[in-house]
Design a protein around this motif. Sequence first.
Motif, PDB file in Angstrom:
ATOM      1  N   THR A   1       0.922  -1.482  -0.096  1.00  0.00           N
ATOM      2  CA  THR A   1      -0.039  -0.016   0.156  1.00  0.00           C
ATOM      3  C   THR A   1       0.771   1.384  -0.081  1.00  0.00           C
ATOM      4  N   LEU A   2       0.721   1.973  -1.067  1.00  0.00           N
ATOM      5  CA  LEU A   2       1.634   3.153  -1.102  1.00  0.00           C
ATOM      6  C   LEU A   2       0.850   4.332  -0.198  1.00  0.00           C
ATOM      7  N   PRO A   3       1.908   5.401   0.078  1.00  0.00           N
ATOM      8  CA  PRO A   3       1.310   6.580   0.825  1.00  0.00           C
ATOM      9  C   PRO A   3      -0.033   7.098  -0.030  1.00  0.00           C
ATOM     10  N   PHE A   4      -0.711   7.635   1.063  1.00  0.00           N
ATOM     11  CA  PHE A   4      -2.021   8.218   0.372  1.00  0.00           C
ATOM     12  C   PHE A   4      -1.915   9.887   0.729  1.00  0.00           C
ATOM     13  N   THR A   5      -2.070  10.637  -0.153  1.00  0.00           N
ATOM     14  CA  THR A   5      -2.134  11.967   0.095  1.00  0.00           C
ATOM     15  C   THR A   5      -3.645  12.468  -0.152  1.00  0.00           C
ATOM     16  N   PRO A   6      -4.425  12.885   0.698  1.00  0.00           N
ATOM     17  CA  PRO A   6      -5.544  13.610   0.247  1.00  0.00           C
ATOM     18  C   PRO A   6      -5.293  14.762  -0.528  1.00  0.00           C
ATOM     19  N   GLU A   7      -6.385  15.108  -1.284  1.00  0.00           N
ATOM     20  CA  GLU A   7      -6.310  16.163  -2.319  1.00  0.00           C
ATOM     21  C   GLU A   7      -5.950  17.515  -1.505  1.00  0.00           C
TER      22      GLU A   7
END
Length: 382
Positions: free
Chosen positions: A284-290
């Motif tokens: 699972t790659l890093p998640f950046t919210p918009e």
Amino acid sequence: MNLNTQVGQPKGSNMKISMIDLHGQYATIKSEIADAIMKVVDRQDFVLGKELEAMETEIARYCDTKYAVGVASGTDALLLSLRSIDIKPGDEVITTPFTFFATAEAISLLGAKPVFVDIDPRTYNIDPTLIEKKITKATKAIIPVHLYGQCADMDPILDIAKKHGLKVLEDNAQAIGASYKGRRSGSMGDLGSISLYPGKNLGAYGEGGVIVTNDKTLADKVKILRNHGSHARYMHSEIGYNSRLDNLQAAVILVKMRYLDKWLDTRRNIAAYYNEQLKGLPITLPFTPEYNIHTWHLYVAKVNSGLNDLMKYLVENGIETRTYYPVPLHMQECYTCLGYKKGDLKQSEEAASTTFALPVYPELSKNEIDHVVKVLKQYFGK
Ligand SMILES: *Cc1c(COP(=O)(O)O)cnc(C)c1O
């Protein structure tokens, strides 16, 4: 892609890629640093001097706050900030257990109690939807941590704080330069604390920290606290600390401020490259919210099982990796007194046993980044 092609090492199996390369960065600014340091030394002006003032002006401008106050470390930035909002024994302060120890340590050092709220598993930042049920009559403040370089979801946190009359201190140790819905990290709460530890995105040549705020009363208070609670020479209105940021560190930071945006951009380019190259692997790659602009202090990915084997493989192939952080704070030995048990904060516990960081710093060469990608693909047989 704007990646560094100068610094680096030859291709091959001897490649060694560490989590950070302080030498590589130093090489690019060596003469400016020498000038800046010698100016301070020539004047023999080490404490509360001209560079410190200039640095404070520069950091306040950069963070979009009215005031910045240099202190001895990021930990002291937290501690003095909490003192400035009158955190006392018996008070409760809500924070995340998935952070560096200092966040909770500062609360405990004042005799207050850290109350841990679990994280959002996508961003690893405090989950605002879980905060309200932990608020009691003793709750005085919330410390969201902008972990790995991106902001916690601040709007709901600020709403809850307003509704319940709580102060908000942003632990911005890892995220100077980040923004949330167009607002700078550190500028949204009552105060923000920054770490200048050498390994941080804006690192001094020793220890250092900064407090930023828009509140003049709080800025004045932390200035007094950092200087033995003294408001005028030998006059003490508070019991304070010796926590002044020294002028040599301020001089180094002033030089580095010229490059910070460029360095953060390069971190973003490297993270984007990893995101592109590693998609499709069973991690699972890093998640950046918009709403966030990330500063990539750390690039952290997650693997559902076999974390140890994966990390061992990376190390065997010359790639340093680490888990930030392997023991959530509610499970630390010194906090057994708080009475948490395993399973109480499931998302933090899971993140602690499934996440690993890949090297991400501006001086990484394209060869090195490609080596990281290649080794991960190899591991998963892709
Ligand atoms: C580094 C860090 C601190 C402490 O900063 P120091 O300058 O090392 O005292 C506090 N909180 C977080 C989240 C950190 O990463």
